[in-house]
Write an enzyme that holds these catalytic residues in place. Structure first.
Site, short mmCIF file in Angstrom:
data_model
loop_
_atom_site.label_atom_id
_atom_site.label_comp_id
_atom_site.label_asym_id
_atom_site.label_seq_id
_atom_site.Cartn_x
_atom_site.Cartn_y
_atom_site.Cartn_z
N ASP A 15 64.65 104.33 74.83
CA ASP A 15 65.03 103.85 73.51
C ASP A 15 66.07 102.74 73.69
O ASP A 15 66.68 102.61 74.75
CB ASP A 15 65.58 105.02 72.70
CG ASP A 15 66.03 104.63 71.31
OD1 ASP A 15 65.39 103.73 70.72
OD2 ASP A 15 67.01 105.20 70.81
N GLU A 17 68.51 101.35 70.73
CA GLU A 17 69.74 101.56 69.95
C GLU A 17 70.28 102.97 70.16
O GLU A 17 69.55 103.96 70.08
CB GLU A 17 69.48 101.31 68.47
CG GLU A 17 69.16 99.86 68.16
CD GLU A 17 68.90 99.65 66.68
OE1 GLU A 17 69.83 99.84 65.88
OE2 GLU A 17 67.75 99.31 66.32
#
Length: 207
Positions: A15, A17
């Protein structure tokens, strides 16, 4: 007849953020003083609902892409993220799979050394108003991991939010990173780490 033994081909899926860079929408909420925009996928599992809420909130405050990009220009990776990513990419292939948008990601990718990223795109009017968004594919993180597996790769995944759980659980090894106490409590079977050296060691062990 000589048969070629199939080797283990690994790809790490991360991922963006909350894992490598601070949450863009939280930074923008703080910049604009609009607390409603602090809601992220950590709080709202339904991404369509979350994005439609954000777009409506931007419209109400007459804010558009330019103002968000000005905030993003000030965001730096989380301390240690670039070094972690460099070391990981020296070991194996890495793809960042994010629900963010190409219009947000570009300056952040420069600061991270231009890793590969799969993300989505915003629909933007000529005056800069964000009018909608287009997801690459439904349930994009899980779908991408399954697609990689279908062409012979084994995946190792890590993320912090509800929308990362599908790719984490579908991978041969998966880890929560800098996640919430609630998500860690709801998924106690998933190893959870807070520091890059811990995550790197876990990924190395899984390769």
């Amino acid at each position: 007849m000589i048969t070629e033994k199939r080797g283990n081909m690994n790809i790490v899926c991360l991922d963006l953020e909350g894992v490598l860079v601070p949450e863009i929408w939280i930074a923008f909420a703080e910049e604009t003083g609009i607390p409603e925009l602090k809601r992220t996928t950590r709080d709202e599992p339904d991404y369509d609902k979350l994005m439609n809420f954000r777009i409506q909130t931007l419209k109400e405050h007459s804010l558009g892409l330019r103002q968000i990009q000005e905030t993003i220009a000030k965001i730096d990776p989380i301390p240690g993220a670039r070094e972690f990513l460099d070391e990981l990419r020296a070991l194996t292939q890495v793809i960042i799979i994010s629900d963010t948008f190409t219009q947000f990601a570009a300056p952040l990718m420069k600061k991270l050394g231009y890793p590969t990223i799969f993300c989505n795109t915003l629909e933007v009017a000529e005056d800069g108003e964000i009018t909608g968004f287009r997801m690459r594919v439904e349930n994009s993180k899980y779908t991408t991991v399954k697609a990689l597996q279908s062409i012979g790769y084994e995946t190792i995944a890590s993320g912090d939010s509800h929308n990362d759980l599908g790719m984490i659980q579908a991978s041969k090894a998966g880890f929560l990173f800098k996640s919430t106490e609630q998500i860690k409590a709801d998924y106690p079977e998933l190893p959870a780490y807070e520091e890059y050296d811990e995550l790197l060691a876990a990924i190395k062990n899984a390769l």
